[in-house]
Design an enzyme around this catalytic site. Structure first.
Site, PDB file in Angstrom:
ATOM      1  N   ASP A 107       0.857  -1.193   0.000  1.00 40.52           N
ATOM      2  CA  ASP A 107       0.000   0.000   0.000  1.00 40.52           C
ATOM      3  C   ASP A 107       0.890   1.240   0.000  1.00 40.52           C
ATOM      4  O   ASP A 107       1.573   1.537   0.984  1.00 40.52           O
ATOM      5  CB  ASP A 107      -0.906  -0.017   1.238  1.00 40.52           C
ATOM      6  CG  ASP A 107      -1.934   1.097   1.176  1.00 40.52           C
ATOM      7  OD1 ASP A 107      -1.527   2.273   1.048  1.00 40.52           O
ATOM      8  OD2 ASP A 107      -3.137   0.812   1.240  1.00 40.52           O
TER       9      ASP A 107
ATOM     10  N   ASP B 154       0.240   3.975   2.781  1.00 43.88           N
ATOM     11  CA  ASP B 154       0.646   3.526   4.113  1.00 43.88           C
ATOM     12  C   ASP B 154       2.169   3.495   4.243  1.00 43.88           C
ATOM     13  O   ASP B 154       2.727   3.861   5.283  1.00 43.88           O
ATOM     14  CB  ASP B 154       0.072   2.138   4.413  1.00 43.88           C
ATOM     15  CG  ASP B 154      -1.410   2.202   4.766  1.00 43.88           C
ATOM     16  OD1 ASP B 154      -1.892   3.295   5.118  1.00 43.88           O
ATOM     17  OD2 ASP B 154      -2.080   1.161   4.667  1.00 43.88           O
TER      18      ASP B 154
HETATM   19  C1  PRP Z   1      -4.168   3.910  -3.957  1.00 36.79           C
HETATM   20  C2  PRP Z   1      -3.187   4.491  -4.964  1.00 36.79           C
HETATM   21  C3  PRP Z   1      -4.109   4.952  -6.062  1.00 36.79           C
HETATM   22  C4  PRP Z   1      -5.173   3.903  -6.043  1.00 36.79           C
HETATM   23  C5  PRP Z   1      -4.890   2.961  -7.170  1.00 36.79           C
HETATM   24  O1  PRP Z   1      -4.749   4.906  -3.223  1.00 36.79           O
HETATM   25  O2  PRP Z   1      -2.374   5.509  -4.451  1.00 36.79           O
HETATM   26  O3  PRP Z   1      -4.661   6.238  -5.849  1.00 36.79           O
HETATM   27  O4  PRP Z   1      -5.085   3.220  -4.789  1.00 36.79           O
HETATM   28  O5  PRP Z   1      -5.895   2.027  -7.265  1.00 36.79           O
HETATM   29  P1  PRP Z   1      -6.888   1.942  -8.510  1.00 36.79           P
HETATM   30  O6  PRP Z   1      -6.035   2.064  -9.748  1.00 36.79           O
HETATM   31  O7  PRP Z   1      -7.510   0.609  -8.336  1.00 36.79           O
HETATM   32  O8  PRP Z   1      -7.874   3.072  -8.394  1.00 36.79           O
HETATM   33  P2  PRP Z   1      -5.752   4.621  -2.008  1.00 36.79           P
HETATM   34  O9  PRP Z   1      -7.151   4.571  -2.488  1.00 36.79           O
HETATM   35  O10 PRP Z   1      -5.245   3.441  -1.232  1.00 36.79           O
HETATM   36  O11 PRP Z   1      -5.654   5.961  -1.160  1.00 36.79           O
HETATM   37  P3  PRP Z   1      -4.405   6.624  -0.409  1.00 36.79           P
HETATM   38  O12 PRP Z   1      -3.472   7.163  -1.466  1.00 36.79           O
HETATM   39  O13 PRP Z   1      -5.054   7.709   0.365  1.00 36.79           O
HETATM   40  O14 PRP Z   1      -3.734   5.593   0.466  1.00 36.79           O
HETATM   41  N1  URA Z   2      -3.061   0.903  -4.123  1.00 37.87           N
HETATM   42  C1  URA Z   2      -1.872   0.647  -3.539  1.00 37.87           C
HETATM   43  O1  URA Z   2      -1.382   1.440  -2.715  1.00 37.87           O
HETATM   44  N2  URA Z   2      -1.221  -0.477  -3.879  1.00 37.87           N
HETATM   45  C2  URA Z   2      -1.719  -1.341  -4.763  1.00 37.87           C
HETATM   46  O2  URA Z   2      -1.070  -2.353  -5.038  1.00 37.87           O
HETATM   47  C3  URA Z   2      -2.965  -1.065  -5.357  1.00 37.87           C
HETATM   48  C4  URA Z   2      -3.613   0.073  -5.025  1.00 37.87           C
END
Ligand code: PRP
Ligand code: URA
Length: 209
Positions: A200, A203
């Protein structure tokens, strides 16, 4: 159909390997994401137009090439996109920065918008949308769609790791948007995470898990 550029430069590969490693801590992770983003900016800006001007070196007058009239905005998708901004600004220091807040609903995997603040003159700018992860493509496609709804025409998308599924979605919904990815991985798992990926991104950047 848009172009996808994947990076085979040894520095990008090496730093991305360290980013992926689960033993890399928050401080190094942040620094490496910034460094890879800076290196990628070298290629993302390759089509910037230049013009010839005259200067004087200490020895002689000469004509040189400089970037002409390019106005750029970087738009990170919150939160994880923030980690890429400073690296890009090192090479394009005059760029303005807009923010789009999206999170992925963990059940539906659909992007939900919670924030949007853009430079007032963003329509006159070339926009680089940044997010480390292009997984299902939902977040990137939605963010690019919001920008197009606001009249922005020239958009590029830059990420660290892309999944084939996400590339297909962005190319289908936004065939005019070129994609720059440090690497393309094998697939998504059942939770929509990129495999092998890096986990992630938000995170790991902000130490929230
Ligand atoms: C993650 C990442 C993208 C998204 C990608 O963000 O940084 O924005 O997921 O996934 P997708 O292509 O399936 O849309 P997240 O929603 O975890 O939020 P964050 O950046 O606040 O942790
Ligand atoms: N968002 C993340 O941060 N990691 C992944 O692998 C997919 C979505």
């Amino acid at each position: 159909m848009s172009k996808i550029q994947v990076f085979d430069h040894p520095l990008v590969r090496h730093k991305l390997a360290m980013i992926r490693d689960e033993n890399t801590g928050v401080k190094s992770f942040r620094e490496l994401v910034e460094e890879v983003s800076m290196l990628m900016t070298y290629e993302v800006t390759r089509d910037f137009p230049t013009e010839e001007i005259e200067i004087r070196t200490p020895l002689a007058p000469t004509r040189v090439q400089v970037i002409c009239g390019k106005k750029v905005a970087i738009v990170p998708i919150l939160r994880a996109g923030l980690g890429m901004v400073n690296g890009i600004l090192k090479l394009i220091p005059a760029a303005k920065v807009g923010h789009i807040g999206l999170y992925r609903d963990e059940e539906t995997l659909q992007p939900v918008e919670y924030y949007c603040k853009l430079p007032h003159d963003i329509r006159e700018r070339d926009v680089i949308v940044v997010d480390p992860m292009l997984a299902t493509g939902g977040s990137a496609a939605a963010a690019i769609g919001f920008l197009k709804d606001r009249g922005i025409k020239n958009i590029k998308f830059m990420c660290l790791i892309a999944a084939p599924e996400g590339i297909a979605v962005v190319q289908r919904e936004h065939p005019d948007v070129d994609i720059f990815a440090a690497a393309v991985d094998s697939h998504l798992n059942e939770h929509g995470y990129i495999v092998p990926g890096l986990g992630d991104a938000g995170d790991r950047l902000f130490g929230t898990k």
